[in-house]
Structure formats: C-alpha cells, structure tokens
Design a protein around this motif. Structure first.
Motif, PDB file in Angstrom:
ATOM      1  N   ILE A 113      -0.627   3.595 -17.448  1.00 18.63           N
ATOM      2  CA  ILE A 113      -0.151   4.226 -16.282  1.00 18.63           C
ATOM      3  C   ILE A 113       0.600   3.209 -15.188  1.00 18.63           C
ATOM      4  O   ILE A 113       1.628   3.427 -14.738  1.00 18.63           O
ATOM      5  N   GLU A 114      -0.068   1.809 -15.216  1.00 15.60           N
ATOM      6  CA  GLU A 114       0.563   0.954 -14.344  1.00 15.60           C
ATOM      7  C   GLU A 114       2.071   0.612 -14.841  1.00 15.60           C
ATOM      8  O   GLU A 114       2.583   0.163 -14.046  1.00 15.60           O
ATOM      9  N   GLU A 115       1.921   0.175 -16.039  1.00 17.99           N
ATOM     10  CA  GLU A 115       3.268  -0.179 -16.576  1.00 17.99           C
ATOM     11  C   GLU A 115       4.321   0.632 -16.402  1.00 17.99           C
ATOM     12  O   GLU A 115       5.508   0.183 -16.475  1.00 17.99           O
ATOM     13  N   HIS A 116       3.977   1.847 -16.814  1.00 15.97           N
ATOM     14  CA  HIS A 116       5.240   2.995 -17.191  1.00 15.97           C
ATOM     15  C   HIS A 116       5.347   3.810 -15.966  1.00 15.97           C
ATOM     16  O   HIS A 116       6.248   4.491 -15.620  1.00 15.97           O
ATOM     17  N   GLY A 117       4.436   3.970 -14.897  1.00 14.71           N
ATOM     18  CA  GLY A 117       4.351   4.756 -13.777  1.00 14.71           C
ATOM     19  C   GLY A 117       3.676   6.237 -13.915  1.00 14.71           C
ATOM     20  O   GLY A 117       3.887   6.618 -14.953  1.00 14.71           O
ATOM     21  N   GLU A 118       3.251   6.406 -12.705  1.00 10.03           N
ATOM     22  CA  GLU A 118       2.544   7.889 -13.037  1.00 10.03           C
ATOM     23  C   GLU A 118       3.604   8.944 -13.396  1.00 10.03           C
ATOM     24  O   GLU A 118       3.450   9.844 -14.181  1.00 10.03           O
ATOM     25  N   GLU A 119       4.937   8.908 -13.033  1.00  6.27           N
ATOM     26  CA  GLU A 119       5.737  10.095 -13.195  1.00  6.27           C
ATOM     27  C   GLU A 119       6.135   9.939 -14.667  1.00  6.27           C
ATOM     28  O   GLU A 119       6.139  11.161 -15.370  1.00  6.27           O
ATOM     29  N   GLU A 120       6.256   8.749 -15.162  1.00  3.53           N
ATOM     30  CA  GLU A 120       6.526   8.696 -16.645  1.00  3.53           C
ATOM     31  C   GLU A 120       5.606   9.141 -17.413  1.00  3.53           C
ATOM     32  O   GLU A 120       5.816  10.201 -18.667  1.00  3.53           O
ATOM     33  N   ILE A 121       4.258   8.916 -17.123  1.00  2.00           N
ATOM     34  CA  ILE A 121       3.222   9.305 -17.991  1.00  2.00           C
ATOM     35  C   ILE A 121       2.968  11.008 -17.991  1.00  2.00           C
ATOM     36  O   ILE A 121       2.828  11.536 -18.928  1.00  2.00           O
ATOM     37  N   VAL A 122       2.958  11.341 -16.644  1.00  4.45           N
ATOM     38  CA  VAL A 122       3.065  12.754 -16.502  1.00  4.45           C
ATOM     39  C   VAL A 122       3.943  13.342 -17.550  1.00  4.45           C
ATOM     40  O   VAL A 122       3.759  14.551 -18.181  1.00  4.45           O
ATOM     41  N   GLY A 123       5.362  12.913 -17.322  1.00  2.00           N
ATOM     42  CA  GLY A 123       6.399  13.656 -18.145  1.00  2.00           C
ATOM     43  C   GLY A 123       6.288  13.427 -19.802  1.00  2.00           C
ATOM     44  O   GLY A 123       6.578  14.432 -20.518  1.00  2.00           O
ATOM     45  N   GLN A 124       5.616  12.428 -20.234  1.00  2.00           N
ATOM     46  CA  GLN A 124       5.314  12.078 -21.584  1.00  2.00           C
ATOM     47  C   GLN A 124       4.198  13.236 -21.852  1.00  2.00           C
ATOM     48  O   GLN A 124       4.326  13.785 -23.044  1.00  2.00           O
ATOM     49  N   ILE A 125       3.143  13.382 -21.264  1.00  2.13           N
ATOM     50  CA  ILE A 125       2.385  14.212 -21.536  1.00  2.13           C
ATOM     51  C   ILE A 125       2.771  15.901 -21.475  1.00  2.13           C
ATOM     52  O   ILE A 125       2.390  16.688 -22.506  1.00  2.13           O
ATOM     53  N   VAL A 126       3.705  16.127 -20.626  1.00  2.00           N
ATOM     54  CA  VAL A 126       4.143  17.444 -20.413  1.00  2.00           C
ATOM     55  C   VAL A 126       5.063  17.892 -21.683  1.00  2.00           C
ATOM     56  O   VAL A 126       5.007  18.866 -22.234  1.00  2.00           O
ATOM     57  N   ARG A 127       5.861  16.638 -22.123  1.00  2.00           N
ATOM     58  CA  ARG A 127       6.727  16.921 -23.112  1.00  2.00           C
ATOM     59  C   ARG A 127       5.905  17.149 -24.404  1.00  2.00           C
ATOM     60  O   ARG A 127       6.150  17.872 -25.110  1.00  2.00           O
ATOM     61  N   ALA A 128       4.858  16.469 -24.603  1.00  2.00           N
ATOM     62  CA  ALA A 128       3.929  16.537 -25.654  1.00  2.00           C
ATOM     63  C   ALA A 128       3.290  17.709 -26.041  1.00  2.00           C
ATOM     64  O   ALA A 128       3.303  18.183 -27.175  1.00  2.00           O
ATOM     65  N   LEU A 129       3.044  18.486 -25.044  1.00  2.00           N
ATOM     66  CA  LEU A 129       2.172  19.731 -24.872  1.00  2.00           C
ATOM     67  C   LEU A 129       2.976  20.869 -24.901  1.00  2.00           C
ATOM     68  O   LEU A 129       2.730  21.974 -25.488  1.00  2.00           O
TER      69      LEU A 129
END
Length: 423
Positions: free
Chosen positions: A133-149
């Motif tokens: 989360i620190e490396e990629h940023g909160e917005e990117e991680i949320v985006g990855q989770i949303v795309r995955a699900l």
C-alpha cells in the motif's frame, strides 16, 4: 446509476442479500471478541461473495487503507470488514492458520469456499501488505481490488442479482436494447433510442477492452520484472555462495599457514622439509606432488650448499608472485616478464621445437594429476653455472577457486634435445 444502487442496498424497505451475506455500502467493523463469528462466516458454504478484511497497523493502531472508500467502490460485489484495533487481528490468530491471516495493515480478499484445513489453498485468497500500500498508493491498491473482484472471470460464477455498479448500468442498457429490438416500430424516437443505446454499449465495450489491454500489459511488465528480480537474486545468491566458499578456503589456508609456523622449533635445512613448509604456507595455491618430492630427493641440486635457500625463494615466488599474476589474467609473455622482475627467477612456458617433437622428452613433461594426464612443460629455472634447478608445473583451475599451481617436477634439468639429464 451508482446512487440508485447505493439506495437499493441501504433501503429500509427490503434487505439485499447474496447467500448468507447481507450486502452493504458501508464497511463493517470487526470488533474485539467477534473473531470467531467472522471466521464462521468465512467458512460458511452459503457465503457466495468475497469478504475483504482491512487490518490495523500495530504501530499506529489504524488501517493503512480507507475501508469506507473501498467498501463504496465494491458496493454489491463484496463486503468489507475493518479491524477495530490491532487486538482484533491478534484475536484472529487463535482461529486462523498462519497462511490465512491478515495482520499488521494487510488487506486480504477471502474468496468464497474457504477451507482452513487445506493450507495449500490459502494462495487463492489474495492479499496486499502494508508495504504494498505504501509503495503503490491507496488509490492504486483500491483500483486493483475493484478490478479483480468486478472483472475477473473467477467471480462471474457467483450467482448474484448485483455484481457491480458498472455491470448494473450495462445490464439495464442491454435489456432495454433487447426490448426495442423485439418491437416492430417505425418510431423515430425508438430508432434513435436504439441507436443511442448501441453507441453507449459500443463505447462501454471499447473502454472495457482498453482497460483489459492496459491491465494485461501491466501484468506482463510485472511478470517480467519479477522474473528479472528472481534472476538477479539467483545470481546474487550464487555469487554469495562462491564468496563464502572462497572465504572458507582462504581461512583454512591461513589457519594451516599459522599452524605450520607455530610448529616450527628450528628452521629446516633439508630441501624436502623446506619445500613442505613453503607449500603449507602457500595454502591451496601450491600442490607439491609425490613426483615432485621424488625428483627433489634424488636430485644433485638438493646437495648444493644454497639448495634450501634457493628452493624457499623459488616456491614462495610461485605461491605469491606467479599466483597473483595468473589471477590478473595477463598474457604468458607479460606474466613471465613481470615474474622475472619480482622474483629474479626465469619463467619459461614452452620448450624448443626439437624437444617438443621428441616423444620421450614430451612424456617427461606430463603428469597424472586428479585422474587426468596434464602438461607440465612450464617451468621456473635457476643455475649458478654448476648446479641447476628446474621446477615444472601445471596451472589448474578448480571450480569456484583461483588458479592452483601443481608442481610435478622439482630438481635437476630434465632431458632436452640439446642436453642430457644431470644426475
């Protein structure tokens, strides 16, 4: 619209439920004392939607990702839980095997069908660490989770009337388009609506295709980066192992050299004893073969007054000067010239053409070493006009080690085309 979906889920007039899970827009708190209930829900075979757990960082006591932001983005697709405190995560350790846990700021997606008895299956429940989360940023991680699900085929098999906000809008358009196609009408308004819906559907599919292409390129780059990192780590590990082995070898050599000095009571005056001491001090740089010992014992050189002194200087020059020059990768001519400057001994790598052509002479310059027949034509030479010393050697290159000088003859002049062996 997204607002409509939110209102539907939060409406007091009915309950939005998929299997055993009630959907919600707001995240749910995993309170201390409720870990067992959460784990029971994880294992419930009637749970048909993913659960996303946002744990707290131990140091700050807070999640590293905004659970409300994530829950709104996943409305209708998954249910988000967040830990009340680090104690909530600690409590889960009593109910979850190590490979299924989500501690210290980690965000984990628990797919339906959790089987805690099969720890090998924990890999299908993807997670993002606090460092991610620190490396990629909160917005990117949320985006990855949303795309995955919301876009992964793995989740499309879930039987749910609500999958994602984007999917609801697409279904509404597709259903209306199908209705209009089934109606035989010449109405300009209907034809225009069909056209508009078709354009919207095409735009949606085009955007989805672009997003898939971008995701594929991103994943390919990540895979290549991971492969490169793995290759670098393998190389670094190999280098480290070689360095450790080299250090061990040097340490053993230093220990042997120190032991040899400590064992001395008087300085040896016998040439054979001098040779043995020089080789021990040389560590694994020198090998003094039985053949070399026999040639030294029966040589006329060993009887001369300066034999021990000359032999000591010669063998130490081989172990120090020549070994160093060989390690530098110099040419044969450069190494011989520099060796002469440092040690005052002559170094010759070959014999005359006539000597090389004679099978008898050539055979004298071969050595059976380590199960191999090797050439020991290279030699260091010394003479005072009446006595002669010739030290013939083979340069071996053991794996993961530096050059090793294997001495096969140490004594009088070997036979050549123009001379005969002195005894």
């Amino acid at each position: 619209s997204p607002r409509l979906v939110k209102d539907l889920i939060e409406s007091r007039n009915w309950v939005s439920r998929v299997g055993a899970v009630r959907l919600s827009v707001a995240p749910r708190v995993l309170a201390v004392g409720k870990a067992n209930e959460f784990v029971l829900l994880l294992k419930n075979p009637q749970r048909l939607v993913p659960l996303v757990l946002v744990s707290c960082e131990r140091k700050s006591g807070l999640p590293k990702l905004d659970a409300l932001l994530l829950s709104r983005a996943l409305a209708g697709t998954a249910v988000v839980y967040y830990g009340e405190s680090p104690e909530s995560d600690l409590e889960l350790t009593h109910f979850l095997p190590l490979s299924f846990r989500s501690p210290n700021g980690t965000v984990r997606i628990y797919a339906p069908g959790v089987n805690l008895e099969q720890e090998w299956s924990s890999g299908r429940h993807r997670f993002f660490t606090g460092n991610d989360i620190e490396e990629h940023g909160e917005e990117e991680i949320v985006g990855q989770i949303v795309r995955a699900l919301t876009r992964s085929d793995g989740w499309r098999g879930i039987q749910s009337s609500i999958t994602s906000i984007d999917d609801i809008e697409a279904r509404v358009r597709e259903r209306r388009l199908a209705e209009l196609r089934s109606i035989v009408t010449n109405s300009d308004a209907d034809r225009q609506e069909m056209l508009n819906l078709a354009v919207e559907l095409n735009d949606t599919l085009t955007e989805e295709n672009r997003r898939w292409k971008t995701d594929l390129e991103t994943e390919s780059e990540k895979r290549q980066e991971a492969e490169d990192n793995l290759a670098r780590r393998d190389y670094d590990l190999k280098q480290a192992r070689e360095s450790v082995e080299s250090s061990k070898s040097e340490a053993r050599a230093a220990h042997d050299a120190l032991s040899a000095v400590r064992e001395l009571t008087t300085w040896p005056d016998d040439p054979v004893a001098v040779a043995e001491l020089a080789v021990r001090l040389g560590g694994d740089r020198l090998v003094f073969t039985d053949s070399a010992r026999r040639s030294l014992e029966k040589s006329e050189f060993s009887q001369c007054r300066d034999a021990s002194t000359v032999l000591w200087r010669c063998l130490r020059a081989l172990a120090d000067d020549l070994h160093d020059l060989l390690s530098q990768g110099l040419s044969a001519q450069q190494a011989a010239g520099e060796f002469k400057k440092r040690s005052k001994f002559d170094l010759t790598w070959t014999e005359s053409k006539q000597t090389n052509k004679d099978r008898k002479f050539a055979e004298q310059r071969t050595l059976l070493y380590d199960g191999r027949k090797v050439d020991m034509t290279p030699h260091v030479k010394w003479d005072n006009g009446t006595q002669y010393l010739r030290v013939h050697f083979h340069v071996d290159h053991p794996e993961n080690k530096g050059p090793m000088i294997v001495i096969g003859h140490c004594g009088d002049h070997l036979d050549t085309y123009g001379t005969r062996r002195r005894k």
